[in-house]
Design a protein around this motif. Structure first.
Motif: not given
Length: 243
Positions: A137-141, A173-177, A184-185
């Motif tokens: 969902i985050s489009g991380e390669p 998804p990419a981690p976030s604090g 959002r994801p």
């Protein structure tokens, strides 16, 4: 030998489970959800079988594994326990037979080729393998997973495989604090599931949220949260990680 950080105070698995369940219940009530609608999946990679047995004794029934050979050794050690086993890691083509034979759920399908192999290798007489599509969902390669644009074709193909039952979507998804950034994801994944259901599917599973962001996932409709460190503590070193 296993090792843990010097500043890590070992905690009882039952105590950690109780805390995690309390977090899930609090988050569910905060966002108008029924706590019973959310399944806790204990992610036990790198943990020894005895720790899983402790979790079972504390009432945990669903376990998630990412490394196949490690998982198979645990299944053998715990074959007396009627646990539900979920495979959540990347799937290599040469591993599909063992996954199809030994697991109840697979959360990480992102290619139709893999789905077909799982279908063909599911033993006759066993219930269909419950599956989720993994979405990047985050489009991380560096991350596995299908794109949102690929989901329609992938879901349609899996619907034609009789030994699989498509249940929903999974993401990592990419981690976030930041809480709103975490949401959002997860909201995007929920939107993707709702879009598939408008096309006639009947998906009911959103596998999303881990120890650090399960509240945000629950806010956006998670039905399965995957918790490892919150239950077992930090991953243990010295354990072979065989994909």
């Amino acid at each position: 030998m296993y090792s843990t950080p010097h500043d890590e105070v070992p905690q009882d698995v039952a105590e950690r489970l109780a805390r995690t369940r309390s977090r899930i219940g609090d988050a569910a009530r905060r966002f108008g959800r029924d706590p019973q609608s959310i399944t806790l999946l204990a992610v036990s990679k790198t943990q020894p079988a005895m720790r899983l047995r402790e979790a079972w004794q504390a009432g945990q029934r669903c376990f998630g594994e990412s490394y196949l050979q490690e998982a198979l050794s645990k299944l053998r050690a715990l074959e007396d326990l009627p646990a539900q086993w979920h495979f959540i890691g990347p799937i290599q083509g040469n591993k599909t037979k063992a996954i199809a034979e030994n697991f109840d759920w697979v959360h990480s399908i992102d290619r139709l080729k893999i789905a077909r192999r799982l279908n063909d290798q599911r033993p006759a007489g066993r219930a269909p393998l419950q599956v989720c599509l993994q979405v990047n969902i985050s489009g991380e390669p560096s991350k596995s997973g299908a794109t949102r644009e690929q989901l329609g074709e992938l879901a349609a193909g899996i619907q034609r495989l009789p030994a699989l039952r498509l249940r929903g979507l999974m993401t990592l998804p990419a981690p976030s604090g930041d809480f709103e950034a975490q949401r959002r994801p997860f909201r995007e994944l929920r939107d993707a599931l709702e879009a598939l259901n408008r096309r006639g599917l009947a998906l009911d599973t959103l596998s999303m949220g881990m120890s650090g962001d399960l509240e945000a996932a629950i806010a956006e409709g998670a039905t399965v949260v995957r918790v490892g460190t919150g239950i077992f503590g930090p991953r243990r070193t010295g354990t072979p990680r065989v994909p």
